[in-house]
Design a protein around this motif. Structure first.
Motif: not given
Length: 268
Positions: A179-181, A207-211
């Protein structure tokens, strides 16, 4: 600074250890300690799982060691990663861990356990064309946090992984919080169709879609028996577009001597 070298995956070549030791001695700003485990051989690996784990845990708990440098990639660190961070001693959180490629499994595990880790060149890289520069860059960052050694396009907190390694750790206990990275990826010896398949898996992960977005490092792509029809950047752009993950452009990382440092943490 005292830097310990261990091999969580494959054995370190003696000529690489000798060359890196000479570079460190000439610099005079650090002490390099190459663990004897680096030269063990057990099939594919630098010793058995238990031997590789023991060597890693030994340097993790040693208060005299300031940084742990993974000797090389290959395959094998995933087999010991969960055990390596189990009941983690406080001393490990005071050290810096550096590596890439297969070492990404350990970087993810150690980051999740609260350690300072970074993606960057390893001792074996000295045998590449221009490898002395890669080793010097790694030492510049380990010893004095030289900002010139760091991938300069990343604006905030980031992760960097080999694409195959990252795909394999998704959904496991090693999966980090994206998230946010910014997420930087690179690849070696995988055809374009395999990169396409990996990107399908990567961008399909909730999970990756929150990057914050994906950057593409260098890819060393072998020829396939038939052209795929898209290069690696077009592939990554396509899957980012399909999934809604921002594509942020290229990154200065890869399986080569120009590989820059990507810290997983902010500050020193």
């Amino acid at each position: 600074m005292r830097i310990a070298v261990v091999a969580p995956s494959c054995p370190l070549k003696a000529e690489a250890a000798e060359a890196v030791s000479a570079i460190v001695a000439a610099r005079g700003d650090a002490e390099l300690v190459v663990n004897p485990q680096c030269y063990l051989s057990d099939g594919h690996f630098a010793g058995s799982d238990s031997e590789r784990l023991a060597a890693l845990r030994e340097v993790m708990v040693d208060p005299a060691v300031d940084a742990v440098w993974f000797a090389r990639g290959g395959y094998g660190s995933n087999r010991i990663a969960e055990a390596a961070v189990r009941d983690l001693p406080d001393a490990a959180r005071l050290k810096t861990f550096l590596g890439y490629s297969d070492g990404g499994f350990l970087l993810a595990a150690l980051h999740g356990a609260g350690c300072r880790v970074a993606h960057g060149p390893m001792p074996q890289d000295v045998l590449r064309a221009g490898g002395e520069g890669a080793v010097g860059r790694a030492l510049d960052w380990l010893v004095r946090r030289d900002p010139g050694a760091v991938e300069g396009q990343v604006a905030g907190p980031a992760f960097a992984f080999n694409l195959t390694v990252l795909s394999c750790l998704l959904g496991t206990a090693l999966e980090p919080d994206f998230a946010g990275r910014e997420l930087l990826v690179e690849e070696v010896d995988e055809e374009h169709y395999r990169i396409d398949r990996l990107m399908f898996h990567l961008t399909g992960s909730a999970a990756v879609r929150r990057c914050a977005g994906i950057r593409l490092g260098r890819c060393i792509v072998p020829e396939n028996d038939r052209p795929f029809g898209s290069d690696e950047e077009a592939i990554v752009r396509d899957w980012c577009g399909r999934s809604g993950v921002p594509y942020l452009g290229r990154a200065d990382i890869g399986h080569d001597a120009a590989n820059k440092i990507v810290p997983f943490f902010l500050g020193v």
